[in-house]
Write a protein that holds these residues in place. Structure first.
Motif, PDB file in Angstrom:
ATOM      1  N   GLU A 227      42.115  39.304  26.018  1.00 56.14           N
ATOM      2  CA  GLU A 227      42.756  40.871  25.504  1.00 56.14           C
ATOM      3  C   GLU A 227      43.519  41.219  26.714  1.00 56.14           C
ATOM      4  O   GLU A 227      44.572  41.915  26.529  1.00 56.14           O
ATOM      5  CB  GLU A 227      40.824  41.603  25.197  1.00 56.14           C
ATOM      6  CG  GLU A 227      42.223  42.883  24.888  1.00 56.14           C
ATOM      7  CD  GLU A 227      39.906  43.862  24.459  1.00 56.14           C
ATOM      8  OE1 GLU A 227      40.834  44.944  23.667  1.00 56.14           O
ATOM      9  OE2 GLU A 227      39.467  43.573  25.291  1.00 56.14           O
ATOM     10  N   SER A 228      43.215  40.818  27.841  1.00 54.51           N
ATOM     11  CA  SER A 228      43.641  41.230  28.643  1.00 54.51           C
ATOM     12  C   SER A 228      45.568  40.719  29.032  1.00 54.51           C
ATOM     13  O   SER A 228      46.811  41.261  30.078  1.00 54.51           O
ATOM     14  CB  SER A 228      43.797  40.805  30.353  1.00 54.51           C
ATOM     15  OG  SER A 228      43.424  39.806  30.685  1.00 54.51           O
ATOM     16  N   GLY A 229      45.905  39.895  28.368  1.00 50.89           N
ATOM     17  CA  GLY A 229      47.345  39.285  28.563  1.00 50.89           C
ATOM     18  C   GLY A 229      46.863  37.779  29.622  1.00 50.89           C
ATOM     19  O   GLY A 229      48.148  37.093  29.718  1.00 50.89           O
ATOM     20  N   ALA A 230      45.918  37.397  30.020  1.00 50.33           N
ATOM     21  CA  ALA A 230      45.542  36.461  31.294  1.00 50.33           C
ATOM     22  C   ALA A 230      45.872  34.859  30.159  1.00 50.33           C
ATOM     23  O   ALA A 230      46.812  34.379  31.074  1.00 50.33           O
ATOM     24  CB  ALA A 230      44.714  36.385  31.728  1.00 50.33           C
ATOM     25  N   ALA A 231      45.542  35.211  29.025  1.00 51.17           N
ATOM     26  CA  ALA A 231      44.797  33.789  28.575  1.00 51.17           C
ATOM     27  C   ALA A 231      46.401  32.773  28.549  1.00 51.17           C
ATOM     28  O   ALA A 231      47.183  32.383  28.882  1.00 51.17           O
ATOM     29  CB  ALA A 231      44.724  34.019  27.848  1.00 51.17           C
ATOM     30  N   ASP A 232      47.044  33.963  27.539  1.00 48.69           N
ATOM     31  CA  ASP A 232      48.807  33.996  27.392  1.00 48.69           C
ATOM     32  C   ASP A 232      49.846  33.880  28.676  1.00 48.69           C
ATOM     33  O   ASP A 232      50.420  33.103  28.994  1.00 48.69           O
ATOM     34  CB  ASP A 232      49.317  35.457  26.370  1.00 48.69           C
ATOM     35  CG  ASP A 232      49.060  35.296  25.196  1.00 48.69           C
ATOM     36  OD1 ASP A 232      48.702  33.716  24.368  1.00 48.69           O
ATOM     37  OD2 ASP A 232      48.911  36.176  24.298  1.00 48.69           O
ATOM     38  N   ALA A 233      49.407  34.267  29.411  1.00 46.86           N
ATOM     39  CA  ALA A 233      50.484  34.442  30.847  1.00 46.86           C
ATOM     40  C   ALA A 233      49.995  33.116  31.986  1.00 46.86           C
ATOM     41  O   ALA A 233      51.084  32.620  32.486  1.00 46.86           O
ATOM     42  CB  ALA A 233      49.709  35.530  31.799  1.00 46.86           C
ATOM     43  N   ALA A 234      48.975  32.743  31.397  1.00 46.60           N
ATOM     44  CA  ALA A 234      48.516  31.226  32.258  1.00 46.60           C
ATOM     45  C   ALA A 234      48.869  30.054  31.247  1.00 46.60           C
ATOM     46  O   ALA A 234      48.618  29.103  31.368  1.00 46.60           O
ATOM     47  CB  ALA A 234      47.235  31.458  32.209  1.00 46.60           C
ATOM     48  N   GLY A 235      49.848  30.577  29.870  1.00 41.85           N
ATOM     49  CA  GLY A 235      49.926  29.380  28.892  1.00 41.85           C
ATOM     50  C   GLY A 235      48.353  28.651  28.437  1.00 41.85           C
ATOM     51  O   GLY A 235      48.860  27.521  28.162  1.00 41.85           O
TER      52      GLY A 235
ATOM     53  N   GLU B 289      42.063  24.694  23.083  1.00 44.61           N
ATOM     54  CA  GLU B 289      41.278  24.042  23.934  1.00 44.61           C
ATOM     55  C   GLU B 289      40.496  24.290  25.484  1.00 44.61           C
ATOM     56  O   GLU B 289      39.470  24.377  25.317  1.00 44.61           O
ATOM     57  CB  GLU B 289      42.131  22.123  24.192  1.00 44.61           C
ATOM     58  CG  GLU B 289      42.309  21.167  23.080  1.00 44.61           C
ATOM     59  CD  GLU B 289      42.700  19.889  23.220  1.00 44.61           C
ATOM     60  OE1 GLU B 289      42.809  19.822  24.811  1.00 44.61           O
ATOM     61  OE2 GLU B 289      42.801  19.216  23.035  1.00 44.61           O
ATOM     62  N   GLN B 290      41.964  25.070  25.938  1.00 46.39           N
ATOM     63  CA  GLN B 290      41.048  25.863  26.736  1.00 46.39           C
ATOM     64  C   GLN B 290      40.102  26.558  26.691  1.00 46.39           C
ATOM     65  O   GLN B 290      39.022  27.517  27.451  1.00 46.39           O
ATOM     66  CB  GLN B 290      42.703  26.175  27.378  1.00 46.39           C
ATOM     67  CG  GLN B 290      43.189  24.800  28.864  1.00 46.39           C
ATOM     68  CD  GLN B 290      44.075  25.422  29.414  1.00 46.39           C
ATOM     69  OE1 GLN B 290      44.952  26.082  28.391  1.00 46.39           O
ATOM     70  NE2 GLN B 290      44.263  24.904  30.931  1.00 46.39           N
ATOM     71  N   LEU B 291      40.742  27.628  25.894  1.00 46.54           N
ATOM     72  CA  LEU B 291      39.586  28.794  24.801  1.00 46.54           C
ATOM     73  C   LEU B 291      38.932  28.097  24.400  1.00 46.54           C
ATOM     74  O   LEU B 291      37.553  28.873  24.615  1.00 46.54           O
ATOM     75  CB  LEU B 291      41.209  29.844  23.937  1.00 46.54           C
ATOM     76  CG  LEU B 291      42.068  30.403  24.255  1.00 46.54           C
ATOM     77  CD1 LEU B 291      42.518  31.169  23.962  1.00 46.54           C
ATOM     78  CD2 LEU B 291      42.114  31.227  25.033  1.00 46.54           C
TER      79      LEU B 291
ATOM     80  N   ASP C 143      46.326  23.205  37.351  1.00 40.08           N
ATOM     81  CA  ASP C 143      47.278  24.306  36.845  1.00 40.08           C
ATOM     82  C   ASP C 143      47.062  25.282  37.554  1.00 40.08           C
ATOM     83  O   ASP C 143      48.446  25.811  38.119  1.00 40.08           O
ATOM     84  CB  ASP C 143      47.131  24.881  35.996  1.00 40.08           C
ATOM     85  CG  ASP C 143      48.412  23.605  34.746  1.00 40.08           C
ATOM     86  OD1 ASP C 143      48.251  22.405  35.022  1.00 40.08           O
ATOM     87  OD2 ASP C 143      47.253  23.314  33.482  1.00 40.08           O
ATOM     88  N   MET C 144      45.801  25.850  38.546  1.00 38.94           N
ATOM     89  CA  MET C 144      46.167  27.359  39.173  1.00 38.94           C
ATOM     90  C   MET C 144      46.154  26.816  41.039  1.00 38.94           C
ATOM     91  O   MET C 144      45.870  27.495  42.026  1.00 38.94           O
ATOM     92  CB  MET C 144      45.033  27.962  38.741  1.00 38.94           C
ATOM     93  CG  MET C 144      44.953  28.614  37.490  1.00 38.94           C
ATOM     94  SD  MET C 144      43.949  29.406  36.959  1.00 38.94           S
ATOM     95  CE  MET C 144      42.228  28.101  37.090  1.00 38.94           C
TER      96      MET C 144
ATOM     97  N   THR D 286      40.536  32.622  35.888  1.00 38.64           N
ATOM     98  CA  THR D 286      41.913  32.144  35.134  1.00 38.64           C
ATOM     99  C   THR D 286      42.231  34.317  35.191  1.00 38.64           C
ATOM    100  O   THR D 286      43.505  34.607  35.468  1.00 38.64           O
ATOM    101  CB  THR D 286      42.716  32.602  33.483  1.00 38.64           C
ATOM    102  OG1 THR D 286      42.537  30.636  34.333  1.00 38.64           O
ATOM    103  CG2 THR D 286      43.558  32.132  33.599  1.00 38.64           C
ATOM    104  N   LEU D 287      41.672  34.877  34.798  1.00 41.00           N
ATOM    105  CA  LEU D 287      41.130  35.999  34.657  1.00 41.00           C
ATOM    106  C   LEU D 287      41.016  36.952  35.656  1.00 41.00           C
ATOM    107  O   LEU D 287      41.905  37.810  35.954  1.00 41.00           O
ATOM    108  CB  LEU D 287      40.321  36.989  33.731  1.00 41.00           C
ATOM    109  CG  LEU D 287      39.667  38.346  33.702  1.00 41.00           C
ATOM    110  CD1 LEU D 287      41.043  39.416  32.917  1.00 41.00           C
ATOM    111  CD2 LEU D 287      38.790  38.809  33.498  1.00 41.00           C
TER     112      LEU D 287
END
Length: 333
Positions: A60-68, A72-74, A97-98, A144-145
């Motif tokens: 919801e924060s956009g963190a998932a999209d920002a990290a691509g 599978e990761q979700l 990746d981070m 990630t968040l």
């Protein structure tokens, strides 16, 4: 606890040897209880059944999209995986990746439940690491968040922005103020609610639409990731994985420690939450399978369903000595 009901029985021959009592609710997308057993107001710790709620701020924060992040990761962010290679390799890559690794996870090391992974460690005289922990995917999501929010490394602290975001989402989705929390096996806070609160949360997850609000879209992504990758949510031989495979694309199922279970039924817009009071997993698996058969989303004759709903009790010689079965009240209401 409030008055519970007998949900599951263990028979040896014609004799009732043991019984498991508990509480369960089925809620619709409006949060209304459409069926229930025991006390819906019982305060519970949902344990790992809350992982979808804990992952909600990540998306919801956009963190998932920002990290691509991929589906599978979700799915792994909602998982209690068994430390198989398909789990640990993906978490390892996610951390890399981070530019992070095992030492950045705040969950403890855990011997994998997957037999191949466990035997591999034993044969090579290696110790398990934090990536083997069944919650490592959830913790990778926390990291990630945290990075997206520009927050510190101690992401399991109750006052950390990650946990504040999770608590806010948890209370909004359950529609009640959490009465407290416990520290989970992975060291993260686990917020308490009533059983009805978790039922409402699952009803909300079931009724969310992809064309809806930002929150609904985030919910749908998590729900669909779980259904798309049941092998990542738990693993081979595990109840969550096998029950989702028995009804592909129709249910998301998630267990929690101490005999908690939830289920999401998007087509029927129904959510289920249950707690077996003595903490017996054999009983919670039987109860969730029975309720899902009752709701028409699982077939009682499916081998993966029968394995949980009516497992045969065998002795050391392999003889059938009895059966675990749902109680009459759970079967007939």
């Amino acid at each position: 606890m409030g008055q519970s009901e007998r949900l599951v029985e263990v028979w040896r021959g014609d004799i009732l040897e043991s019984q498991h009592c508990g509480h369960a609710v089925v809620c619709n997308a409006k949060g209304e209880i459409v069926e229930g057993w025991g006390d819906p107001d019982q305060v519970i710790l949902p344990r790992s059944s809350a992982k979808m709620l804990q992952a909600l701020p990540l998306v919801e924060s956009g963190a998932a999209d920002a990290a691509g992040l991929s589906s599978e990761q979700l799915a792994l962010s909602c998982a209690s995986h068994q430390g198989a290679a398909i789990h640990t390799e993906r978490v390892t890559r996610w951390l890399a990746d981070m530019n992070l690794g095992n030492d950045d996870l705040l969950c403890g090391p855990q011997m994998p439940a997957d037999s191949d992974a466990k035997n591999g460690l034993i044969k090579t005289d290696q110790s398990p690491c934090r990536i083997h922990n069944n919650c490592s995917g959830k913790h990778a999501g926390f990291l990630t968040l945290s990075r997206h929010l520009g927050a510190g490394a101690n992401y399991v602290d109750l006052d950390h922005p990650v946990q504040k975001a999770i608590k806010a989402a948890f209370e909004e989705i359950t529609r009640e103020n959490s009465p407290g929390y416990g520290v989970d096996g992975c060291s993260a806070p686990n917020f308490a609610s009533t059983l009805a609160g978790m039922g409402r949360a699952m009803g909300t997850f079931a009724g969310a639409k992809s064309e809806g609000s930002r929150r609904q879209t985030a919910i749908v992504r998590l729900r669909e990731a779980m259904m798309l990758h049941p092998e990542l949510v738990a693993g081979e031989t595990r109840a969550c994985t096998e029950l989702m495979r028995a009804a592909p694309g129709k249910i998301a199922v998630k267990t929690g420690a101490e005999a908690f279970f939830v289920a999401i039924l998007p087509e029927q817009e129904l959510g289920v939450a249950l707690k077996v009071t003595d903490g017996a997993t054999r009983a919670s698996e039987c109860a969730i399978a029975t309720i899902l058969v009752r709701l028409g989303v699982l077939d009682a004759g499916d081998p993966m369903v029968k394995k949980r709903m009516n497992p045969v009790v065998k002795n050391f010689a392999g003889l059938d000595t009895g059966e675990i079965r749902p109680s009459e009240v759970l079967l007939k209401g």
